[in-house]
Design an enzyme around this catalytic site. Sequence first.
Site, PDB file in Angstrom:
ATOM      1  N   ASP A  32      -9.991   2.917   2.477  1.00  0.00           N
ATOM      2  CA  ASP A  32     -10.120   2.153   3.723  1.00  0.00           C
ATOM      3  C   ASP A  32     -10.802   2.942   4.832  1.00  0.00           C
ATOM      4  OD1 ASP A  32      -8.986  -0.256   2.884  1.00  0.00           O
ATOM      5  OD2 ASP A  32      -6.949   0.397   3.360  1.00  0.00           O
ATOM      6  N   GLY A  41      -0.708   1.587   9.350  1.00  0.00           N
ATOM      7  CA  GLY A  41      -1.327   2.206   8.179  1.00  0.00           C
ATOM      8  C   GLY A  41      -2.833   2.307   8.284  1.00  0.00           C
ATOM      9  N   ASN A  86      -4.877   2.089  -1.644  1.00  0.00           N
ATOM     10  CA  ASN A  86      -5.456   0.751  -1.813  1.00  0.00           C
ATOM     11  C   ASN A  86      -6.241   0.607  -3.111  1.00  0.00           C
ATOM     12  OD1 ASN A  86      -7.854   2.133  -1.224  1.00  0.00           O
ATOM     13  ND2 ASN A  86      -8.700   0.430  -0.068  1.00  0.00           N
ATOM     14  N   LYS A 140       0.804  -1.233   0.000  1.00  0.00           N
ATOM     15  CA  LYS A 140       0.000   0.000   0.000  1.00  0.00           C
ATOM     16  C   LYS A 140       0.837   1.284   0.000  1.00  0.00           C
ATOM     17  CE  LYS A 140      -4.203  -1.894   2.056  1.00  0.00           C
ATOM     18  NZ  LYS A 140      -5.269  -1.683   3.057  1.00  0.00           N
TER      19      LYS A 140
END
Length: 276
Positions: A103, A131, A87, A66
């Site tokens: 996300d 993350g 992503n 990512k």
Amino acid sequence: MKKWFAVMGDPIEHSKSPTMHNAWFEEMSIDATYIPVHVSSENLESAVAGLKTLGASGWNITIPHKTAIIPYLDELDELAQKMGAVNTVVRTKEGRLKGYNTDGVGFVRSLEEAVGKSHQDKPVLLIGAGGAAHGIAFAMQQQGYTNLTIANRTVANAQAIVDEMGIGNAISLAEAEGTLADFGILVQMTSAGLATGNFSMPFSLERLAKGAIVADIVYNPLMTPFLKVAEEKGATVVTGLGMFVHQGAIAFEHWTGEYPNTNSMIAQLKAQLGGN
């Protein structure tokens, strides 16, 4: 001409993304397909070039790529830039590769779908500073949750996110355990969500506030060990499945301009995962 999309990661065999996106394409009569691509770290640059050369219209990125993929993209949207993680990649009409991160917003949508939108003033404890925490903290701040505290084993990592956001507090896991009753929402983002043989809780939930909302970002298993303990303590629990489906739906919208049916997909995947 049929479009195609992919998800790249290492490992990738476990991913439910192909099941999800292909079902949406079929349901919405979109002539496209979505495939898993196993890519090791040393092959990431050539894999990105290969997907571009072979005409992929976009793809998802999962662990461990990512952050590493960013140098191979042409531009990032604002949230992905802030988070330093991507992503979702969209191939623009001009052929440029633009990175997004869905996300965090996917998590907020799943949380509010489960418990409504009336909890924004509650003190939130984010557990972990990796993350995922970065993305969820920024997205929650963006969506109006401003009373944020980040707890992490290494407090400096939590402090770095707090400094970047300009709001919130950073505390140790021990401090989180001692002040647990102060928080109305807990979001578990460490590897403690995974049901491994070496499983250990990040801290005790003995002081969990009555009626607290407890979420985990892991979706397989649905009821993680952390959520099981929280539920036994009387919490309202939110599994990671909603976040997984909504982050995918936002990516799908970036690619197609249409938002798919998330409710039917959550029910379908829940059945596949055993419903527990």
